[in-house]
Each structure stands twice: as structure tokens, then as C-alpha cells.
Design a protein around this motif. Structure first.
Motif, PDB file in Angstrom:
ATOM      1  N   THR A 138       7.116  15.016  -9.902  1.00 12.70           N
ATOM      2  CA  THR A 138       8.284  15.593  -9.223  1.00 12.70           C
ATOM      3  C   THR A 138       9.217  14.490  -8.715  1.00 12.70           C
ATOM      4  N   LEU A 139       8.772  13.238  -8.774  1.00 17.06           N
ATOM      5  CA  LEU A 139       9.586  12.104  -8.323  1.00 17.06           C
ATOM      6  C   LEU A 139      10.536  11.600  -9.401  1.00 17.06           C
ATOM      7  N   THR A 140      10.504  12.191 -10.592  1.00 19.74           N
ATOM      8  CA  THR A 140      11.319  11.717 -11.711  1.00 19.74           C
ATOM      9  C   THR A 140      12.747  11.433 -11.255  1.00 19.74           C
ATOM     10  N   GLY A 141      13.195  10.224 -11.567  1.00 21.69           N
ATOM     11  CA  GLY A 141      14.542   9.802 -11.185  1.00 21.69           C
ATOM     12  C   GLY A 141      14.506   8.428 -10.537  1.00 21.69           C
ATOM     13  N   ASN A 142      15.596   8.093  -9.869  1.00 19.66           N
ATOM     14  CA  ASN A 142      15.751   6.778  -9.248  1.00 19.66           C
ATOM     15  C   ASN A 142      15.698   6.891  -7.738  1.00 19.66           C
ATOM     16  N   TRP A 143      15.030   5.921  -7.135  1.00 18.80           N
ATOM     17  CA  TRP A 143      14.856   5.851  -5.699  1.00 18.80           C
ATOM     18  C   TRP A 143      15.183   4.438  -5.241  1.00 18.80           C
ATOM     19  N   THR A 144      15.577   4.287  -3.994  1.00 15.51           N
ATOM     20  CA  THR A 144      15.814   2.962  -3.433  1.00 15.51           C
ATOM     21  C   THR A 144      15.339   2.955  -1.983  1.00 15.51           C
ATOM     22  N   GLY A 145      14.988   1.786  -1.505  1.00 13.44           N
ATOM     23  CA  GLY A 145      14.511   1.741  -0.138  1.00 13.44           C
ATOM     24  C   GLY A 145      14.081   0.365   0.311  1.00 13.44           C
ATOM     25  N   GLN A 146      13.138   0.379   1.245  1.00  9.96           N
ATOM     26  CA  GLN A 146      12.644  -0.840   1.869  1.00  9.96           C
ATOM     27  C   GLN A 146      11.150  -0.992   1.626  1.00  9.96           C
ATOM     28  N   PHE A 147      10.743  -2.217   1.271  1.00 12.10           N
ATOM     29  CA  PHE A 147       9.345  -2.565   1.061  1.00 12.10           C
ATOM     30  C   PHE A 147       8.903  -3.405   2.252  1.00 12.10           C
ATOM     31  N   GLU A 148       7.860  -2.966   2.920  1.00  8.32           N
ATOM     32  CA  GLU A 148       7.334  -3.677   4.086  1.00  8.32           C
ATOM     33  C   GLU A 148       5.929  -4.181   3.769  1.00  8.32           C
ATOM     34  N   GLN A 149       5.657  -5.447   4.062  1.00  8.64           N
ATOM     35  CA  GLN A 149       4.317  -6.010   3.875  1.00  8.64           C
ATOM     36  C   GLN A 149       3.718  -6.335   5.245  1.00  8.64           C
ATOM     37  N   TYR A 150       2.413  -6.051   5.366  1.00  3.80           N
ATOM     38  CA  TYR A 150       1.695  -6.235   6.632  1.00  3.80           C
ATOM     39  C   TYR A 150       0.494  -7.150   6.428  1.00  3.80           C
ATOM     40  N   ASN A 151       0.129  -7.846   7.501  1.00  4.37           N
ATOM     41  CA  ASN A 151      -1.136  -8.586   7.542  1.00  4.37           C
ATOM     42  C   ASN A 151      -1.833  -8.238   8.852  1.00  4.37           C
ATOM     43  N   GLU A 152      -2.853  -8.974   9.207  1.00  6.77           N
ATOM     44  CA  GLU A 152      -3.638  -8.644  10.399  1.00  6.77           C
ATOM     45  C   GLU A 152      -2.843  -8.704  11.703  1.00  6.77           C
ATOM     46  N   THR A 153      -1.684  -9.383  11.692  1.00  2.85           N
ATOM     47  CA  THR A 153      -0.871  -9.460  12.911  1.00  2.85           C
ATOM     48  C   THR A 153       0.272  -8.455  12.922  1.00  2.85           C
ATOM     49  N   GLY A 154       0.458  -7.715  11.815  1.00  4.96           N
ATOM     50  CA  GLY A 154       1.519  -6.711  11.761  1.00  4.96           C
ATOM     51  C   GLY A 154       2.498  -6.972  10.632  1.00  4.96           C
ATOM     52  N   LEU A 155       3.705  -6.435  10.771  1.00  6.15           N
ATOM     53  CA  LEU A 155       4.755  -6.570   9.759  1.00  6.15           C
ATOM     54  C   LEU A 155       5.158  -8.033   9.641  1.00  6.15           C
ATOM     55  N   PHE A 156       5.105  -8.594   8.401  1.00  2.00           N
ATOM     56  CA  PHE A 156       5.506  -9.986   8.254  1.00  2.00           C
ATOM     57  C   PHE A 156       6.620 -10.198   7.232  1.00  2.00           C
ATOM     58  N   ARG A 157       6.957  -9.176   6.420  1.00  4.84           N
ATOM     59  CA  ARG A 157       8.046  -9.362   5.461  1.00  4.84           C
ATOM     60  C   ARG A 157       8.607  -8.001   5.057  1.00  4.84           C
ATOM     61  N   THR A 158       9.919  -7.951   4.878  1.00  8.86           N
ATOM     62  CA  THR A 158      10.574  -6.748   4.351  1.00  8.86           C
ATOM     63  C   THR A 158      11.520  -7.177   3.239  1.00  8.86           C
ATOM     64  N   SER A 159      11.729  -6.297   2.305  1.00  5.64           N
ATOM     65  CA  SER A 159      12.705  -6.548   1.253  1.00  5.64           C
ATOM     66  C   SER A 159      13.193  -5.219   0.696  1.00  5.64           C
ATOM     67  N   ARG A 160      14.347  -5.263   0.081  1.00  7.36           N
ATOM     68  CA  ARG A 160      14.917  -4.084  -0.567  1.00  7.36           C
ATOM     69  C   ARG A 160      14.270  -3.938  -1.941  1.00  7.36           C
ATOM     70  N   PHE A 161      14.151  -2.704  -2.420  1.00  7.31           N
ATOM     71  CA  PHE A 161      13.619  -2.486  -3.763  1.00  7.31           C
ATOM     72  C   PHE A 161      14.207  -1.226  -4.362  1.00  7.31           C
ATOM     73  N   ASP A 162      14.150  -1.152  -5.672  1.00  8.13           N
ATOM     74  CA  ASP A 162      14.553   0.026  -6.424  1.00  8.13           C
ATOM     75  C   ASP A 162      13.346   0.502  -7.212  1.00  8.13           C
ATOM     76  N   ALA A 163      13.192   1.816  -7.334  1.00  6.50           N
ATOM     77  CA  ALA A 163      12.088   2.396  -8.093  1.00  6.50           C
ATOM     78  C   ALA A 163      12.621   3.456  -9.037  1.00  6.50           C
ATOM     79  N   GLY A 164      11.961   3.587 -10.159  1.00  2.74           N
ATOM     80  CA  GLY A 164      12.287   4.636 -11.111  1.00  2.74           C
ATOM     81  C   GLY A 164      11.003   5.297 -11.577  1.00  2.74           C
ATOM     82  N   PHE A 165      10.999   6.618 -11.664  1.00  3.85           N
ATOM     83  CA  PHE A 165       9.827   7.372 -12.106  1.00  3.85           C
ATOM     84  C   PHE A 165      10.200   8.172 -13.346  1.00  3.85           C
ATOM     85  N   GLN A 166       9.323   8.158 -14.333  1.00  5.58           N
ATOM     86  CA  GLN A 166       9.476   8.955 -15.543  1.00  5.58           C
ATOM     87  C   GLN A 166       8.122   9.560 -15.887  1.00  5.58           C
TER      88      GLN A 166
END
Length: 188
Positions: free
Chosen positions: A37-65
Motif C-alpha cells: 500500500t506504500l507504492t509511490g514516492n516518499w520523503t523524510g528524515q532518517f535518524e540514527q541512534y546509539n546508546e547515548t541517543g540521537l547522534f545523526r539525522t539526514s534527509r532521504f527519499d524512498a520509493g516503493f514498488q
């Protein structure tokens, strides 16, 4: 990556049958059908975590088929780094011969890895409102010293999707730790 090599790799990977314990999860085909049901294009934010919490964010694009039978999901992602350059990944997910098991062929940087997951839950209200979760069930490359058990939870709320990845520190751990979160919106 050469698309013909990727298709050949997927075809070869589909011929390998891992050995699993008795199956008792949500049917993989239902899980993949919900993901379709996700078919199409999506965009948003990617957050990475480690043992101390949020350490990096970046923009990303996703496509589902999805394949017309809705039994194979293809997900492309482009993650943008601070300098504006991006790197891409491709995931191809399809059911195995076990009812709740699925294989994810993951392509990144010219390499392929095949992972197996078990669909553990699906709370489906309608095509725009559902929650689905899958957990690690092994890899074709085992023993892979870098492989962590992981759980992915996808939460769709209309035109918004949140994907949460949790990992276990080691195979004896019972606790899940937040590893990444993708927060995205559908792009018409």
C-alpha cells in the motif's frame, strides 16, 4: 549496480531454503500486501541512534514498488549526507516457503546481502492505517560477525509513515535498543 546481476542474484537467492523452527507468525504474504500500500514516492528524515541517543539525522527519499501479484516488494532509498551527496540502497522482499518467513535481498555499494525475517504482527485497519512488524530470522551469509538481530516496525497513518529499527546487542540479549527511525510523508 547492473540490474541484470541484481535480478539474477535475487533469482538465485530464492532457490536457497533456510531451516527454521515451527512457524507461528503473521503470514508473510499479508505483511508484504500491507507494505504494497506504500507504492509511490516518499520523503523524510532518517535518524540514527546509539546508546547515548540521537547522534545523526539526514534527509532521504524512498520509493516503493510491488509486483502485480503483490508478493514482491521493492524499496529504493537515497540518503543525503551533510555535503549534499547521496548514497542509495535497494531492498527486495518476498515470501519464502515458510508461511510467516520472508527474505530481504539488500543491495548497497555494489554488494548484496540476503536476510530472513519473520512477520510477527500486523494490525491492519485499512490501506492507509496499519502497523506491521518483522524480526530477524537469519542470513544466507551466516555466520556474519556484523549481523545484529533486528526488528522493524512500520506504522502507517494516512500519508505519513514511521519505520523504527531496533537491534539487540548480542544473541543472548532480550532487550531491544532503538537503532534508527525513518519519518516520511507520501509525495503525490
Amino acid at each position: 549496480m547492473n540490474p541484470f546481476k541484481a535480478i539474477l542474484s535475487i533469482g538465485l537467492a530464492m532457490t536457497v531454503t533456510p531451516v527454521f523452527a515451527a512457524d507461528s507468525g503473521t503470514p508473510a504474504r499479508d505483511y508484504i500486501d500491507a507494505m504494497c500500500t506504500l507504492t509511490g514516492n516518499w520523503t523524510g528524515q532518517f535518524e540514527q541512534y546509539n546508546e547515548t541517543g540521537l547522534f545523526r539525522t539526514s534527509r532521504f527519499d524512498a520509493g516503493f514498488q510491488c509486483q502485480p501479484e503483490r508478493d514482491v516488494l521493492m524499496e529504493t532509498n537515497v540518503f543525503f549526507q551533510d555535503d549534499g551527496t547521496g548514497f542509495s540502497t535497494l531492498k527486495v522482499i518476498f515470501p519464502t516457503n515458510q508461511p510467516s518467513e520472508m527474505q530481504m535481498s539488500y543491495f548497497y555499494g555494489g554488494m548484496e546481502k540476503a536476510y530472513f525475517f519473520k512477520s510477527v504482527s500486523l494490525d491492519y485497519v485499512d490501506s492507509e492505517h496499519w502497523t506491521a512488524a518483522r524480526e530477524s530470522a537469519g542470513t544466507l551469509q551466516e555466520p556474519d560477525p556484523n549481523h545484529q538481530e533486528s526488528r522493524y516496525t512500520h506504522i502507517r497513518n494516512g500519508k505519513e509513515l514511521t519505520m523504527i529499527r531496533e537491534v539487540k546487542a548480542d544473541k543472548t540479549s532480550k532487550e531491544w535498543a532503538l537503532s534508527a527511525k525513518l519519518i516520511m510523508e507520501w509525495q503525490p
